[in-house]
Write a protein that holds these residues in place. Structure first.
Motif, PDB file in Angstrom:
ATOM      1  N   GLN A  37       0.814  -1.223   0.000  1.00  6.27           N
ATOM      2  CA  GLN A  37       0.000   0.000   0.000  1.00  6.27           C
ATOM      3  C   GLN A  37       0.845   1.270   0.000  1.00  6.27           C
ATOM      4  OE1 GLN A  37      -2.904  -0.369   3.290  1.00  6.27           O
ATOM      5  NE2 GLN A  37      -2.629  -2.568   3.070  1.00  6.27           N
ATOM      6  N   LEU A  38       2.147   1.109  -0.157  1.00 13.02           N
ATOM      7  CA  LEU A  38       3.058   2.258  -0.127  1.00 13.02           C
ATOM      8  C   LEU A  38       3.760   2.394  -1.478  1.00 13.02           C
ATOM      9  CD1 LEU A  38       4.833   2.100   3.345  1.00 13.02           C
ATOM     10  CD2 LEU A  38       3.316   3.908   2.499  1.00 13.02           C
ATOM     11  N   SER A  39       3.121   3.072  -2.366  1.00  8.70           N
ATOM     12  CA  SER A  39       3.649   3.230  -3.724  1.00  8.70           C
ATOM     13  C   SER A  39       5.067   3.792  -3.715  1.00  8.70           C
ATOM     14  CB  SER A  39       2.721   4.172  -4.501  1.00  8.70           C
ATOM     15  OG  SER A  39       3.267   4.488  -5.744  1.00  8.70           O
ATOM     16  N   GLY A  40       5.953   3.106  -4.418  1.00  8.53           N
ATOM     17  CA  GLY A  40       7.306   3.629  -4.609  1.00  8.53           C
ATOM     18  C   GLY A  40       8.326   3.215  -3.565  1.00  8.53           C
ATOM     19  N   TRP A  41       7.862   2.687  -2.441  1.00  6.20           N
ATOM     20  CA  TRP A  41       8.774   2.318  -1.360  1.00  6.20           C
ATOM     21  C   TRP A  41       9.189   0.848  -1.478  1.00  6.20           C
ATOM     22  CZ3 TRP A  41      10.582   5.742   2.385  1.00  6.20           C
ATOM     23  CH2 TRP A  41       9.975   7.001   2.398  1.00  6.20           C
ATOM     24  N   ARG A  42      10.429   0.591  -1.075  1.00  6.85           N
ATOM     25  CA  ARG A  42      10.902  -0.790  -0.993  1.00  6.85           C
ATOM     26  C   ARG A  42      11.871  -0.902   0.177  1.00  6.85           C
ATOM     27  NH1 ARG A  42      16.106  -1.068  -3.495  1.00  6.85           N
ATOM     28  NH2 ARG A  42      16.577   0.751  -4.775  1.00  6.85           N
ATOM     29  N   VAL A  43      12.276  -2.119   0.477  1.00  2.00           N
ATOM     30  CA  VAL A  43      13.252  -2.314   1.545  1.00  2.00           C
ATOM     31  C   VAL A  43      14.653  -2.369   0.933  1.00  2.00           C
ATOM     32  CG1 VAL A  43      14.082  -3.843   3.370  1.00  2.00           C
ATOM     33  CG2 VAL A  43      11.629  -3.514   3.030  1.00  2.00           C
ATOM     34  N   LYS A  44      15.560  -1.587   1.493  1.00  2.00           N
ATOM     35  CA  LYS A  44      16.951  -1.533   1.011  1.00  2.00           C
ATOM     36  C   LYS A  44      17.848  -1.476   2.240  1.00  2.00           C
ATOM     37  CE  LYS A  44      20.067   1.623  -1.399  1.00  2.00           C
ATOM     38  NZ  LYS A  44      20.226   3.006  -1.874  1.00  2.00           N
ATOM     39  N   ASP A  45      18.752  -2.410   2.368  1.00  2.00           N
ATOM     40  CA  ASP A  45      19.648  -2.457   3.532  1.00  2.00           C
ATOM     41  C   ASP A  45      18.862  -2.407   4.848  1.00  2.00           C
ATOM     42  OD1 ASP A  45      21.751  -2.479   1.750  1.00  2.00           O
ATOM     43  OD2 ASP A  45      22.039  -0.302   1.832  1.00  2.00           O
ATOM     44  N   LYS A  46      17.780  -3.150   4.894  1.00  2.30           N
ATOM     45  CA  LYS A  46      16.947  -3.256   6.109  1.00  2.30           C
ATOM     46  C   LYS A  46      16.274  -1.939   6.511  1.00  2.30           C
ATOM     47  CE  LYS A  46      19.488  -7.192   7.968  1.00  2.30           C
ATOM     48  NZ  LYS A  46      20.260  -7.749   9.072  1.00  2.30           N
ATOM     49  N   LYS A  47      16.192  -1.004   5.536  1.00  3.34           N
ATOM     50  CA  LYS A  47      15.475   0.247   5.793  1.00  3.34           C
ATOM     51  C   LYS A  47      14.418   0.457   4.719  1.00  3.34           C
ATOM     52  CE  LYS A  47      19.587   2.329   7.853  1.00  3.34           C
ATOM     53  NZ  LYS A  47      20.692   3.289   7.669  1.00  3.34           N
ATOM     54  N   LEU A  48      13.374   1.233   5.056  1.00  2.00           N
ATOM     55  CA  LEU A  48      12.401   1.633   4.042  1.00  2.00           C
ATOM     56  C   LEU A  48      13.050   2.695   3.177  1.00  2.00           C
ATOM     57  CD1 LEU A  48       8.765   2.119   5.419  1.00  2.00           C
ATOM     58  CD2 LEU A  48       9.657   0.344   3.899  1.00  2.00           C
ATOM     59  N   TYR A  49      12.986   2.521   1.869  1.00  2.00           N
ATOM     60  CA  TYR A  49      13.683   3.425   0.951  1.00  2.00           C
ATOM     61  C   TYR A  49      12.759   3.908  -0.163  1.00  2.00           C
ATOM     62  CZ  TYR A  49      16.765   4.942  -2.827  1.00  2.00           C
ATOM     63  OH  TYR A  49      17.357   5.661  -3.832  1.00  2.00           O
ATOM     64  N   ARG A  50      12.871   5.178  -0.455  1.00  2.00           N
ATOM     65  CA  ARG A  50      12.207   5.703  -1.655  1.00  2.00           C
ATOM     66  C   ARG A  50      12.950   6.911  -2.190  1.00  2.00           C
ATOM     67  NH1 ARG A  50       6.063   7.245  -3.677  1.00  2.00           N
ATOM     68  NH2 ARG A  50       6.927   7.980  -5.645  1.00  2.00           N
ATOM     69  N   LEU A 101      14.413   5.051   5.985  1.00  2.00           N
ATOM     70  CA  LEU A 101      13.730   5.070   7.280  1.00  2.00           C
ATOM     71  C   LEU A 101      13.984   3.787   8.054  1.00  2.00           C
ATOM     72  CD1 LEU A 101      10.237   6.282   6.004  1.00  2.00           C
ATOM     73  CD2 LEU A 101      11.976   7.704   7.116  1.00  2.00           C
ATOM     74  N   THR A 102      14.286   3.961   9.315  1.00  2.00           N
ATOM     75  CA  THR A 102      14.347   2.831  10.234  1.00  2.00           C
ATOM     76  C   THR A 102      14.069   3.376  11.628  1.00  2.00           C
ATOM     77  OG1 THR A 102      15.663   0.938  11.005  1.00  2.00           O
ATOM     78  CG2 THR A 102      16.832   3.008  10.713  1.00  2.00           C
ATOM     79  N   THR A 103      13.724   2.498  12.545  1.00  2.00           N
ATOM     80  CA  THR A 103      13.495   2.933  13.922  1.00  2.00           C
ATOM     81  C   THR A 103      14.660   2.438  14.767  1.00  2.00           C
ATOM     82  OG1 THR A 103      11.111   2.760  13.539  1.00  2.00           O
ATOM     83  CG2 THR A 103      11.837   2.946  15.836  1.00  2.00           C
ATOM     84  N   HIS A 104      15.594   3.346  15.060  1.00  2.00           N
ATOM     85  CA  HIS A 104      16.848   2.953  15.714  1.00  2.00           C
ATOM     86  C   HIS A 104      16.601   2.280  17.072  1.00  2.00           C
ATOM     87  CE1 HIS A 104      19.716   4.474  12.800  1.00  2.00           C
ATOM     88  NE2 HIS A 104      18.929   5.522  12.635  1.00  2.00           N
ATOM     89  N   ASP A 105      15.677   2.855  17.839  1.00  2.00           N
ATOM     90  CA  ASP A 105      15.383   2.292  19.174  1.00  2.00           C
ATOM     91  C   ASP A 105      14.932   0.840  19.094  1.00  2.00           C
ATOM     92  OD1 ASP A 105      15.975   4.696  20.219  1.00  2.00           O
ATOM     93  OD2 ASP A 105      13.908   5.265  20.715  1.00  2.00           O
ATOM     94  N   SER A 106      14.281   0.498  17.986  1.00  2.00           N
ATOM     95  CA  SER A 106      13.721  -0.848  17.855  1.00  2.00           C
ATOM     96  C   SER A 106      14.637  -1.787  17.073  1.00  2.00           C
ATOM     97  CB  SER A 106      12.360  -0.784  17.140  1.00  2.00           C
ATOM     98  OG  SER A 106      11.516   0.147  17.782  1.00  2.00           O
ATOM     99  N   HIS A 114       6.011   0.544  12.660  1.00  2.00           N
ATOM    100  CA  HIS A 114       4.849   1.289  12.148  1.00  2.00           C
ATOM    101  C   HIS A 114       5.158   2.783  12.034  1.00  2.00           C
ATOM    102  CE1 HIS A 114       3.506   3.444  15.794  1.00  2.00           C
ATOM    103  NE2 HIS A 114       4.084   2.453  16.429  1.00  2.00           N
ATOM    104  N   LYS A 115       6.133   3.275  12.810  1.00  2.00           N
ATOM    105  CA  LYS A 115       6.512   4.687  12.711  1.00  2.00           C
ATOM    106  C   LYS A 115       7.074   5.009  11.326  1.00  2.00           C
ATOM    107  CE  LYS A 115       7.808   5.814  17.492  1.00  2.00           C
ATOM    108  NZ  LYS A 115       8.908   6.355  18.314  1.00  2.00           N
ATOM    109  N   ASP A 116       7.875   4.090  10.805  1.00  2.00           N
ATOM    110  CA  ASP A 116       8.455   4.287   9.474  1.00  2.00           C
ATOM    111  C   ASP A 116       7.367   4.250   8.407  1.00  2.00           C
ATOM    112  OD1 ASP A 116      11.232   4.331  10.446  1.00  2.00           O
ATOM    113  OD2 ASP A 116      10.798   2.251  10.974  1.00  2.00           O
TER     114      ASP A 116
END
Lengths: 96, 96
Positions: free
Chosen positions: A17-30, A71-76, A81-83
């Motif tokens: 449901q997130l057009s254009g986003w993918r996972v890259k190096d364990k982060k959300l990337y666009r 995007l990644t959540t460093h604390d986690s 879901h924040k990302d």
């Protein structure tokens, strides 16, 4: 308590449901592309306000009309879901 | 006509007056560190206005309180006085 890292299944569901986003190096990337620098930086300014109010900040790179976001959540220690929320707001602001 | 690329001697002379900047991959490079995201993005907002008025835009990366900048003059194929001017204004705004 930090937000839980999304499972692979949850992540795939969100990505669908997130057009254009993918996972890259364990982060959300666009990568976003805009007509010019003013539009690109306008987007960044809007998302800076969103980031500060969420207490959740991106790693992002800009050159002229392009903005790349990770995007990644460093604390986690992973994508949460924040990302996903940040990505959704970014898509909404960028009219995608 | 595009701005002339600085000679090695001119570049070294300019760098001696540009605290924190060095040449990296044939570009002027500096990393700025601020107290927090608001300060970092405030700096970027100011330099975005400068960039647009100069018609000269950086490649820059931000994560939280850090901003990394790379400058080159694409039309000229190297570092020119425009990059030096941008760097000087950035140092001035960042209080270095």
């Amino acid at each position: 308590m930090s937000a839980p890292v999304l499972s692979q299944q949850e992540l795939e569901q969100q990505l669908s449901q997130l057009s254009g986003w993918r996972v890259k190096d364990k982060k959300l990337y666009r990568q976003f592309q805009f007509p010019d620098f003013v539009s690109a930086f306008g987007f960044m300014s809007s998302m800076a306000l969103v980031s500060e109010s969420m207490g959740h900040h991106p790693e992002w790179f800009n050159v002229y009309n392009r903005v790349s976001v990770e995007l990644t959540t460093h604390d986690s220690g992973g994508i949460t879901h924040k990302d996903v929320e940040w990505a959704r707001k970014a898509n909404s602001l960028a009219n995608f």
